[in-house]
Design a protein around this motif. Structure first.
Motif, PDB file in Angstrom:
ATOM      1  N   THR A 155      22.421  51.262 -70.805  1.00 37.72           N
ATOM      2  CA  THR A 155      21.111  51.161 -70.163  1.00 37.72           C
ATOM      3  C   THR A 155      20.623  49.723 -70.225  1.00 37.72           C
ATOM      4  OG1 THR A 155      20.628  53.418 -70.920  1.00 37.72           O
ATOM      5  CG2 THR A 155      18.775  52.126 -70.154  1.00 37.72           C
ATOM      6  N   TRP A 156      19.989  49.264 -69.158  1.00 36.39           N
ATOM      7  CA  TRP A 156      19.437  47.911 -69.103  1.00 36.39           C
ATOM      8  C   TRP A 156      18.230  47.921 -68.170  1.00 36.39           C
ATOM      9  CZ3 TRP A 156      23.353  49.821 -66.373  1.00 36.39           C
ATOM     10  CH2 TRP A 156      23.314  49.683 -64.985  1.00 36.39           C
ATOM     11  N   SER A 157      17.460  46.846 -68.213  1.00 33.25           N
ATOM     12  CA  SER A 157      16.283  46.721 -67.361  1.00 33.25           C
ATOM     13  C   SER A 157      16.708  46.312 -65.954  1.00 33.25           C
ATOM     14  CB  SER A 157      15.325  45.678 -67.921  1.00 33.25           C
ATOM     15  OG  SER A 157      14.311  45.402 -66.975  1.00 33.25           O
ATOM     16  N   MET A 158      16.163  47.004 -64.960  1.00 33.56           N
ATOM     17  CA  MET A 158      16.402  46.612 -63.568  1.00 33.56           C
ATOM     18  C   MET A 158      15.149  45.955 -62.991  1.00 33.56           C
ATOM     19  SD  MET A 158      19.110  49.053 -61.669  1.00 33.56           S
ATOM     20  CE  MET A 158      18.183  50.506 -61.336  1.00 33.56           C
ATOM     21  N   GLY A 159      14.283  45.470 -63.874  1.00 34.41           N
ATOM     22  CA  GLY A 159      13.046  44.849 -63.417  1.00 34.41           C
ATOM     23  C   GLY A 159      11.971  45.907 -63.293  1.00 34.41           C
ATOM     24  N   THR A 160      11.300  45.927 -62.173  1.00 35.27           N
ATOM     25  CA  THR A 160      10.273  46.950 -61.971  1.00 35.27           C
ATOM     26  C   THR A 160      10.953  48.290 -61.704  1.00 35.27           C
ATOM     27  OG1 THR A 160      10.166  46.499 -59.613  1.00 35.27           O
ATOM     28  CG2 THR A 160       8.635  45.284 -61.025  1.00 35.27           C
ATOM     29  N   GLY A 161      10.276  49.342 -62.092  1.00 35.14           N
ATOM     30  CA  GLY A 161      10.829  50.674 -61.867  1.00 35.14           C
ATOM     31  C   GLY A 161      11.636  51.159 -63.050  1.00 35.14           C
ATOM     32  N   PRO A 162      12.379  52.252 -62.835  1.00 30.95           N
ATOM     33  CA  PRO A 162      13.150  52.843 -63.941  1.00 30.95           C
ATOM     34  C   PRO A 162      14.297  51.947 -64.394  1.00 30.95           C
ATOM     35  CG  PRO A 162      13.611  53.981 -61.872  1.00 30.95           C
ATOM     36  CD  PRO A 162      12.531  52.970 -61.580  1.00 30.95           C
ATOM     37  N   ALA A 163      14.715  52.177 -65.616  1.00 31.60           N
ATOM     38  CA  ALA A 163      15.837  51.420 -66.187  1.00 31.60           C
ATOM     39  C   ALA A 163      17.130  51.744 -65.446  1.00 31.60           C
ATOM     40  CB  ALA A 163      15.985  51.756 -67.667  1.00 31.60           C
ATOM     41  N   GLY A 164      18.034  50.765 -65.436  1.00 29.43           N
ATOM     42  CA  GLY A 164      19.351  50.983 -64.860  1.00 29.43           C
ATOM     43  C   GLY A 164      20.247  51.657 -65.884  1.00 29.43           C
ATOM     44  N   ARG A 165      21.140  52.478 -65.375  1.00 30.57           N
ATOM     45  CA  ARG A 165      22.095  53.164 -66.235  1.00 30.57           C
ATOM     46  C   ARG A 165      23.462  53.160 -65.564  1.00 30.57           C
ATOM     47  NH1 ARG A 165      17.458  55.726 -67.820  1.00 30.57           N
ATOM     48  NH2 ARG A 165      17.442  56.539 -69.934  1.00 30.57           N
ATOM     49  N   ALA A 166      24.480  53.058 -66.387  1.00 28.15           N
ATOM     50  CA  ALA A 166      25.852  53.220 -65.903  1.00 28.15           C
ATOM     51  C   ALA A 166      26.558  54.139 -66.882  1.00 28.15           C
ATOM     52  CB  ALA A 166      26.568  51.885 -65.814  1.00 28.15           C
ATOM     53  N   THR A 167      27.335  55.067 -66.355  1.00 24.41           N
ATOM     54  CA  THR A 167      28.117  55.930 -67.234  1.00 24.41           C
ATOM     55  C   THR A 167      29.568  55.470 -67.186  1.00 24.41           C
ATOM     56  OG1 THR A 167      28.447  57.600 -65.492  1.00 24.41           O
ATOM     57  CG2 THR A 167      26.577  57.917 -66.989  1.00 24.41           C
TER      58      THR A 167
END
Length: 100
Positions: free
Chosen positions: A61-73
């Motif tokens: 998980t990481w910050s994608m700026g505004t909005g929900p956090a980014g996730r990669a599985t």
């Protein structure tokens, strides 16, 4: 040296991200790879953890700026070249966890 592959669904998800979201993901992956190279202990800021109800699948998980956090599985594949092999599965926001 860690190696990787991306499942077709990951590539489709990645292409849906904005250029800025992809840049933020690449920065997170650079830290992720550095941690893999130095022993596989992930820094807290990457928020790496197992995906509940999905054996052998993890999320980053990481910050994608505004909005929900980014996730990669991702999951581990067979080791290659004496290093971890990562299989990228999905990328996006929290919604990807319904089908990681």
């Amino acid at each position: 040296m860690p190696t990787y592959e991306a499942l077709p669904r990951f590539t489709t998800d990645l292409n849906r991200l904005t250029p800025e979201q992809r840049r933020r993901f690449r920065r997170a992956v650079a830290a992720f790879v550095e941690d893999l190279r130095t022993g596989g202990r992930f820094r807290a800021g990457l928020r790496v953890k197992r995906v509940q109800q999905a054996s052998g699948i993890y999320e980053l998980t990481w910050s994608m700026g505004t909005g929900p956090a980014g996730r990669a599985t991702w999951s581990y594949g067979p080791e290659q070249n004496r290093g971890a092999h990562i299989i990228w599965r999905r990328i996006g926001t929290h919604h990807i966890l319904t089908s990681p």
